[in-house]
Design a protein around this motif. Structure first.
Motif, mmCIF file in Angstrom:
data_model
loop_
_atom_site.group_PDB
_atom_site.id
_atom_site.type_symbol
_atom_site.label_atom_id
_atom_site.label_comp_id
_atom_site.label_asym_id
_atom_site.label_seq_id
_atom_site.Cartn_x
_atom_site.Cartn_y
_atom_site.Cartn_z
ATOM 1 N N PRO A 9 0.834 -1.224 0.000
ATOM 2 C CA PRO A 9 0.000 0.000 0.000
ATOM 3 C C PRO A 9 0.857 1.258 0.000
ATOM 4 C CG PRO A 9 -0.749 -1.579 1.653
ATOM 5 C CD PRO A 9 0.560 -2.086 1.145
ATOM 6 N N PHE A 10 0.207 2.385 -0.335
ATOM 7 C CA PHE A 10 0.949 3.637 -0.471
ATOM 8 C C PHE A 10 1.576 4.073 0.847
ATOM 9 C CE2 PHE A 10 0.984 8.293 -0.145
ATOM 10 C CZ PHE A 10 1.874 8.591 -1.153
ATOM 11 N N PHE A 11 0.836 3.910 1.968
ATOM 12 C CA PHE A 11 1.382 4.391 3.241
ATOM 13 C C PHE A 11 2.605 3.581 3.662
ATOM 14 C CE2 PHE A 11 -1.589 1.080 4.473
ATOM 15 C CZ PHE A 11 -0.934 0.409 5.501
ATOM 16 N N VAL A 12 2.678 2.304 3.248
ATOM 17 C CA VAL A 12 3.862 1.506 3.544
ATOM 18 C C VAL A 12 5.047 1.996 2.700
ATOM 19 C CG1 VAL A 12 4.861 -0.808 3.474
ATOM 20 C CG2 VAL A 12 2.486 -0.485 4.203
ATOM 21 N N ARG A 13 4.787 2.272 1.426
ATOM 22 C CA ARG A 13 5.864 2.744 0.549
ATOM 23 C C ARG A 13 6.409 4.079 1.008
ATOM 24 N NH1 ARG A 13 3.251 2.682 -5.188
ATOM 25 N NH2 ARG A 13 1.332 2.770 -4.008
ATOM 26 N N ILE A 14 5.521 5.033 1.341
ATOM 27 C CA ILE A 14 5.982 6.360 1.756
ATOM 28 C C ILE A 14 6.738 6.289 3.080
ATOM 29 C CG2 ILE A 14 3.950 7.105 3.066
ATOM 30 C CD1 ILE A 14 5.990 9.202 0.569
ATOM 31 N N THR A 15 6.335 5.352 3.973
ATOM 32 C CA THR A 15 7.055 5.178 5.241
ATOM 33 C C THR A 15 8.466 4.667 4.994
ATOM 34 O OG1 THR A 15 4.971 4.702 6.373
ATOM 35 C CG2 THR A 15 7.003 4.040 7.475
ATOM 36 N N ILE A 16 8.611 3.710 4.073
ATOM 37 C CA ILE A 16 9.936 3.177 3.746
ATOM 38 C C ILE A 16 10.813 4.268 3.137
ATOM 39 C CG2 ILE A 16 11.161 1.535 2.281
ATOM 40 C CD1 ILE A 16 8.772 -0.341 2.561
ATOM 41 N N ILE A 17 10.228 5.085 2.242
ATOM 42 C CA ILE A 17 11.002 6.164 1.610
ATOM 43 C C ILE A 17 11.452 7.184 2.646
ATOM 44 C CG2 ILE A 17 10.855 8.085 -0.013
ATOM 45 C CD1 ILE A 17 8.981 6.353 -1.713
ATOM 46 N N LEU A 18 10.542 7.607 3.544
ATOM 47 C CA LEU A 18 10.897 8.587 4.572
ATOM 48 C C LEU A 18 11.954 8.024 5.526
ATOM 49 C CD1 LEU A 18 7.390 10.126 5.437
ATOM 50 C CD2 LEU A 18 9.257 11.186 4.165
ATOM 51 N N PHE A 19 11.807 6.758 5.895
ATOM 52 C CA PHE A 19 12.796 6.140 6.777
ATOM 53 C C PHE A 19 14.165 6.094 6.098
ATOM 54 C CE2 PHE A 19 14.843 2.369 8.740
ATOM 55 C CZ PHE A 19 14.880 2.830 10.054
ATOM 56 N N GLY A 20 14.180 5.787 4.796
ATOM 57 C CA GLY A 20 15.439 5.791 4.059
ATOM 58 C C GLY A 20 16.067 7.172 3.988
ATOM 59 N N LEU A 21 15.236 8.212 3.786
ATOM 60 C CA LEU A 21 15.762 9.576 3.749
ATOM 61 C C LEU A 21 16.343 9.995 5.100
ATOM 62 C CD1 LEU A 21 12.990 11.369 1.632
ATOM 63 C CD2 LEU A 21 15.304 10.782 0.916
ATOM 64 N N ILE A 22 15.682 9.590 6.186
ATOM 65 C CA ILE A 22 16.189 9.925 7.525
ATOM 66 C C ILE A 22 17.539 9.256 7.763
ATOM 67 C CG2 ILE A 22 15.768 9.632 9.995
ATOM 68 C CD1 ILE A 22 12.775 9.931 9.376
ATOM 69 N N LEU A 23 17.645 7.975 7.404
ATOM 70 C CA LEU A 23 18.927 7.279 7.560
ATOM 71 C C LEU A 23 20.010 7.907 6.693
ATOM 72 C CD1 LEU A 23 17.931 3.489 7.678
ATOM 73 C CD2 LEU A 23 18.747 4.925 9.558
ATOM 74 N N CYS A 24 19.642 8.302 5.471
ATOM 75 C CA CYS A 24 20.611 8.935 4.576
ATOM 76 C C CYS A 24 21.091 10.265 5.148
ATOM 77 C CB CYS A 24 19.974 9.125 3.203
ATOM 78 S SG CYS A 24 21.082 9.824 1.967
ATOM 79 N N SER A 25 20.163 11.077 5.679
ATOM 80 C CA SER A 25 20.542 12.368 6.276
ATOM 81 C C SER A 25 21.444 12.162 7.485
ATOM 82 C CB SER A 25 19.295 13.148 6.676
ATOM 83 O OG SER A 25 18.470 13.389 5.560
ATOM 84 N N TYR A 26 21.137 11.158 8.294
ATOM 85 C CA TYR A 26 21.961 10.878 9.470
ATOM 86 C C TYR A 26 23.379 10.475 9.056
ATOM 87 C CZ TYR A 26 23.506 8.669 13.816
ATOM 88 O OH TYR A 26 24.218 8.325 14.937
ATOM 89 N N ALA A 27 23.465 9.623 8.032
ATOM 90 C CA ALA A 27 24.781 9.196 7.558
ATOM 91 C C ALA A 27 25.563 10.371 6.956
ATOM 92 C CB ALA A 27 24.628 8.075 6.529
ATOM 93 N N LEU A 28 24.885 11.210 6.174
ATOM 94 C CA LEU A 28 25.555 12.362 5.574
ATOM 95 C C LEU A 28 26.079 13.316 6.639
ATOM 96 C CD1 LEU A 28 23.158 13.175 2.592
ATOM 97 C CD2 LEU A 28 25.424 12.161 2.455
ATOM 98 N N SER A 29 25.281 13.517 7.706
ATOM 99 C CA SER A 29 25.696 14.435 8.764
ATOM 100 C C SER A 29 26.903 13.911 9.524
ATOM 101 C CB SER A 29 24.525 14.677 9.710
ATOM 102 O OG SER A 29 24.894 15.540 10.766
#
Length: 374
Positions: A9-29
């Protein structure tokens, strides 16, 4: 989007994308000390790659070609830094005079505002402002130390990226399926050319903006006009905020060194005209309208870059998002994201057709039928 994600479902996909962006931002920082010089090296390698290829065509070996291109880049960058350093030395030599004029100006302003705001309150506000500036000075010193680290690692990273270019390209070919190799090769070739044109366009735009700034400030008699013009061209990379800061620097200098407001008005008018020329002629025709990022994405990306990587992130964010748009526009699955980043609004087709347009088409179809029946 991968087929595996489409079955959720869409809410599962958007949650995975947001979680990936948060992890990416944390790693970049957390990896900023490594990734900031590497990111600058990627852009420099993109700019130097045509020069290296030209030397190789002239029958130079690969390593001497890379070293020669790096030496040319180091000489150009060092010349710019030397010029800015000389200008800054002259500027710091005038700091006592500027401080005295600034103190006189603040004193006159305090006397004029004394009937509205008591002097003790004004001194309190000034002390609070000075206390707020101290952390900013610390951040600038930290950025200066980071700049020295970048200057040491930048040539090494750039050399290795240019030397292992074929290895990196072969890796990109190998991670895709064999039947997609031709398409991947086409996307990489088109993306490389577009990225190089985009980076060269940014450099040419910066030179033109710096020249226009210098002409305007010299004609207005602003001290340290060339220094202010170059800083303004560098700040112009930042959307909206950069243009305002670029105009504020010479306006503050004119306020300190000149009487009246005629020079400040002239600076404001000149920079508005230069911004108009930049936005309507330089960016569309030199930087290329295909890589123009819309205002909303530009502001968000600059703020995110500043939050993650500080001042370096603010300057790297716009070229980085421009490169992402170039790549997205050439991958069919990512084209919606490329359109989201861009500034061109295309009319919707198919399901998104306006109701009025549908009704008008129905009417044009029914009229001939009624006339034939009569």
């Amino acid at each position: 989007m991968p087929p595996l994600l489409k079955q959720y479902p869409f809410f599962v996909r958007i949650t995975i994308i947001l979680f990936g962006l948060i992890l990416c931002s944390y790693a970049l920082s957390n990896l900023r000390d490594i990734l900031i010089p590497f990111s600058f090296a990627v852009f420099l390698a993109i700019l130097l790659n045509p020069l290296v290829d030209r030397f190789i065509k002239w029958r130079f070996f690969r390593v001497p070609s890379i070293v020669l291109a790096l030496l040319i880049a180091i000489l150009v960058i060092s010349g710019v830094w030397y010029f800015l350093a000389v200008q800054m030395m002259h500027f710091t030599g005038q700091l006592p005079v500027l401080e005295q004029k600034t103190a006189d100006l603040v004193s006159r302003l305090q006397q004029q505002l004394a009937h509205k705001i008591p002097l003790d309150k004004q001194n309190q506000y000034i002390a609070e402002a000075k206390a707020g500036i101290k952390p900013l000075v610390g951040q600038l010193l930290g950025s200066f130390v980071g700049t020295l680290t970048t200057a040491l690692l930048l040539p090494l990273y750039t050399f290795l990226l240019l030397y292992y270019k074929e290895l990196i390209l072969n890796f990109l070919y190998d991670i895709f399926a064999r039947e997609q190799e031709g398409e991947v090769r086409t996307v990489l070739r088109q993306g490389r050319v577009a990225i190089q044109n985009y980076m060269y366009g940014l450099l040419i735009e910066g030179l033109i903006v710096a020249t226009l700034n210098a002409i305007a400030l010299i004609c207005l008699g602003v001290p340290y006009a060339i220094l202010m013009a170059i800083l303004g061209a560098i700040l112009n990379v930042l959307p909206f905020f950069g243009g305002i800061l670029a105009a504020l620097l010479p306006m503050v200098m004119a306020t300190i060194t000149k009487d009246g407001i005629h020079t400040q008005v002239g600076i404001a008018i000149s920079y508005i005209v230069i911004q108009f020329i930049d936005n309507h002629f330089l960016i569309p025709y030199i930087v290329s309208s295909k890589v123009k990022i819309n205002a909303l994405i530009s502001i968000i990306v600059v703020l995110l870059g500043g939050a993650v990587w500080g001042l370096s992130g603010m300057f790297l964010s716009i070229p980085f998002i421009g490169i992402l748009k170039i790549i997205f526009d050439r991958i069919p699955e990512m084209k919606p994201w490329g359109r989201l980043l861009g500034s061109e609004v295309e009319p919707r087709r198919g399901r998104g057709r306006p109701i009025v347009q549908k009704l008008s088409r129905k009417r044009t179809r029914t009229v001939p039928r009624s006339s034939t029946n009569n």
